[in-house]
Design a protein around this motif. Sequence first.
Motif, PDB file in Angstrom:
ATOM      1  N   PHE A 222      -2.499   7.416  12.507  1.00 42.95           N
ATOM      2  CA  PHE A 222      -3.541   8.438  12.526  1.00 42.95           C
ATOM      3  C   PHE A 222      -4.308   8.410  13.848  1.00 42.95           C
ATOM      4  O   PHE A 222      -4.568   9.452  14.461  1.00 42.95           O
ATOM      5  CB  PHE A 222      -4.506   8.220  11.359  1.00 42.95           C
ATOM      6  CG  PHE A 222      -5.710   9.120  11.385  1.00 42.95           C
ATOM      7  CD1 PHE A 222      -5.624  10.435  10.942  1.00 42.95           C
ATOM      8  CD2 PHE A 222      -6.938   8.653  11.859  1.00 42.95           C
ATOM      9  CE1 PHE A 222      -6.738  11.276  10.986  1.00 42.95           C
ATOM     10  CE2 PHE A 222      -8.049   9.485  11.898  1.00 42.95           C
ATOM     11  CZ  PHE A 222      -7.944  10.796  11.458  1.00 42.95           C
ATOM     12  N   GLN A 223      -4.672   7.210  14.291  1.00 46.51           N
ATOM     13  CA  GLN A 223      -5.419   7.077  15.542  1.00 46.51           C
ATOM     14  C   GLN A 223      -4.583   7.526  16.733  1.00 46.51           C
ATOM     15  O   GLN A 223      -5.094   8.149  17.675  1.00 46.51           O
ATOM     16  CB  GLN A 223      -5.881   5.634  15.721  1.00 46.51           C
ATOM     17  CG  GLN A 223      -6.951   5.207  14.727  1.00 46.51           C
ATOM     18  CD  GLN A 223      -7.302   3.733  14.816  1.00 46.51           C
ATOM     19  OE1 GLN A 223      -6.502   2.923  15.320  1.00 46.51           O
ATOM     20  NE2 GLN A 223      -8.473   3.365  14.333  1.00 46.51           N
ATOM     21  N   SER A 224      -3.269   7.225  16.692  1.00 42.91           N
ATOM     22  CA  SER A 224      -2.378   7.633  17.768  1.00 42.91           C
ATOM     23  C   SER A 224      -2.265   9.163  17.826  1.00 42.91           C
ATOM     24  O   SER A 224      -2.319   9.766  18.909  1.00 42.91           O
ATOM     25  CB  SER A 224      -0.994   7.015  17.560  1.00 42.91           C
ATOM     26  OG  SER A 224      -0.099   7.429  18.564  1.00 42.91           O
ATOM     27  N   ALA A 225      -2.119   9.782  16.641  1.00 41.21           N
ATOM     28  CA  ALA A 225      -2.027  11.244  16.580  1.00 41.21           C
ATOM     29  C   ALA A 225      -3.328  11.890  17.055  1.00 41.21           C
ATOM     30  O   ALA A 225      -3.313  12.914  17.745  1.00 41.21           O
ATOM     31  CB  ALA A 225      -1.704  11.676  15.154  1.00 41.21           C
ATOM     32  N   LYS A 226      -4.461  11.288  16.690  1.00 42.14           N
ATOM     33  CA  LYS A 226      -5.763  11.821  17.111  1.00 42.14           C
ATOM     34  C   LYS A 226      -5.911  11.759  18.628  1.00 42.14           C
ATOM     35  O   LYS A 226      -6.422  12.697  19.253  1.00 42.14           O
ATOM     36  CB  LYS A 226      -6.883  11.038  16.436  1.00 42.14           C
ATOM     37  CG  LYS A 226      -8.280  11.610  16.685  1.00 42.14           C
ATOM     38  CD  LYS A 226      -9.330  10.831  15.910  1.00 42.14           C
ATOM     39  CE  LYS A 226     -10.706  11.436  16.076  1.00 42.14           C
ATOM     40  NZ  LYS A 226     -11.132  11.495  17.477  1.00 42.14           N
ATOM     41  N   ARG A 227      -5.459  10.652  19.223  1.00 38.94           N
ATOM     42  CA  ARG A 227      -5.553  10.527  20.682  1.00 38.94           C
ATOM     43  C   ARG A 227      -4.702  11.591  21.372  1.00 38.94           C
ATOM     44  O   ARG A 227      -5.116  12.185  22.376  1.00 38.94           O
ATOM     45  CB  ARG A 227      -5.107   9.123  21.127  1.00 38.94           C
ATOM     46  CG  ARG A 227      -6.160   8.040  20.905  1.00 38.94           C
ATOM     47  CD  ARG A 227      -5.814   6.784  21.677  1.00 38.94           C
ATOM     48  NE  ARG A 227      -4.571   6.186  21.207  1.00 38.94           N
ATOM     49  CZ  ARG A 227      -4.507   5.279  20.234  1.00 38.94           C
ATOM     50  NH1 ARG A 227      -5.612   4.887  19.630  1.00 38.94           N
ATOM     51  NH2 ARG A 227      -3.353   4.779  19.875  1.00 38.94           N
ATOM     52  N   ARG A 228      -3.502  11.840  20.825  1.00 38.59           N
ATOM     53  CA  ARG A 228      -2.631  12.862  21.412  1.00 38.59           C
ATOM     54  C   ARG A 228      -3.274  14.247  21.310  1.00 38.59           C
ATOM     55  O   ARG A 228      -3.220  15.042  22.254  1.00 38.59           O
ATOM     56  CB  ARG A 228      -1.267  12.861  20.719  1.00 38.59           C
ATOM     57  CG  ARG A 228      -0.406  11.637  21.028  1.00 38.59           C
ATOM     58  CD  ARG A 228       1.038  11.863  20.635  1.00 38.59           C
ATOM     59  NE  ARG A 228       1.169  12.077  19.203  1.00 38.59           N
ATOM     60  CZ  ARG A 228       1.370  11.114  18.317  1.00 38.59           C
ATOM     61  NH1 ARG A 228       1.446   9.847  18.728  1.00 38.59           N
ATOM     62  NH2 ARG A 228       1.497  11.381  17.037  1.00 38.59           N
ATOM     63  N   THR A 229      -3.899  14.525  20.163  1.00 36.06           N
ATOM     64  CA  THR A 229      -4.573  15.810  19.967  1.00 36.06           C
ATOM     65  C   THR A 229      -5.742  15.961  20.924  1.00 36.06           C
ATOM     66  O   THR A 229      -5.939  17.025  21.535  1.00 36.06           O
ATOM     67  CB  THR A 229      -5.067  15.943  18.519  1.00 36.06           C
ATOM     68  OG1 THR A 229      -3.964  15.844  17.619  1.00 36.06           O
ATOM     69  CG2 THR A 229      -5.765  17.271  18.299  1.00 36.06           C
ATOM     70  N   ASP A 230      -6.526  14.889  21.071  1.00 32.00           N
ATOM     71  CA  ASP A 230      -7.679  14.925  21.979  1.00 32.00           C
ATOM     72  C   ASP A 230      -7.238  15.162  23.424  1.00 32.00           C
ATOM     73  O   ASP A 230      -7.875  15.924  24.166  1.00 32.00           O
ATOM     74  CB  ASP A 230      -8.481  13.625  21.888  1.00 32.00           C
ATOM     75  CG  ASP A 230      -9.197  13.475  20.551  1.00 32.00           C
ATOM     76  OD1 ASP A 230      -9.355  14.496  19.856  1.00 32.00           O
ATOM     77  OD2 ASP A 230      -9.595  12.340  20.211  1.00 32.00           O
ATOM     78  N   LEU A 231      -6.138  14.497  23.821  1.00 32.55           N
ATOM     79  CA  LEU A 231      -5.635  14.666  25.183  1.00 32.55           C
ATOM     80  C   LEU A 231      -5.169  16.101  25.414  1.00 32.55           C
ATOM     81  O   LEU A 231      -5.415  16.697  26.465  1.00 32.55           O
ATOM     82  CB  LEU A 231      -4.475  13.692  25.439  1.00 32.55           C
ATOM     83  CG  LEU A 231      -4.859  12.233  25.671  1.00 32.55           C
ATOM     84  CD1 LEU A 231      -3.615  11.349  25.714  1.00 32.55           C
ATOM     85  CD2 LEU A 231      -5.643  12.091  26.977  1.00 32.55           C
TER      86      LEU A 231
END
Length: 240
Positions: A222-231
């Motif tokens: 979840f945290q990895s997906a969130k970072r990708r979305t934020d980027l």
Amino acid sequence: MFDKATYIKALQDNGIYTSEEADNLTEKMKLKHSLIKHGPNVVHLEYYGGLLDDRDIVEIESTFKGAGLELSRFDKSGIAYANIDDYMLHIALFISSPAFKLILEHVGKNTAWEAVKATAIKVWRKVRNKNNSSSMSGQVKKTNVGLRIGFNNGQLTDFKLDGELSEETILMVIDKVFDYSLKQSQLPSSQTEMPDFVVFDEKLSELRPVNVMEELRKKAEFQSAKRRTDLANNSPTPKS
């Protein structure tokens, strides 16, 4: 047994502490370890000094003494732990396999287990609405309190006593922990496969094992997906 020389060397090798600081930290750790006891009638308390004070400790010792139990304790203040706080107990009453067997011998008299139950509810009341920042990340989180039970094959299971539940429910949960542990302790050691962490499911009114590794995997994804979305959201828009 606490090895003072090894602990000092580890601190000095770390490169963060001066010799004087390493000596001071070692003396504090030596004192913490001096309060750890061993024996079949010992119940061990892991806690943070900022959440439980000396008066609480004296009251717990008195409660245990009246039931033929002895308190061992370790103050975790000042010690950094890995960031899995959601699935670890910050404050735990640890009942080893020998201690649990002793408690079973006194079940009919309702003394030893009632002392554990009274202590668990006392600690739960004291810390249920308090936060701590025990993890290495320094994040402030709600304090997890509960019972840690040891089984015949050396496995340990943490049973969380959720601060969001009512006191009446918590008392019921503690009884369920006893019944659950009793059932498991009666199985042959080879068949005793216990989860690491157990919570109470209020909707089902039953204890529910948590697969800690699976939950940590989901959290990391979840945290990895969130970072990708934020980027992606913060990337500059290409000019046409």
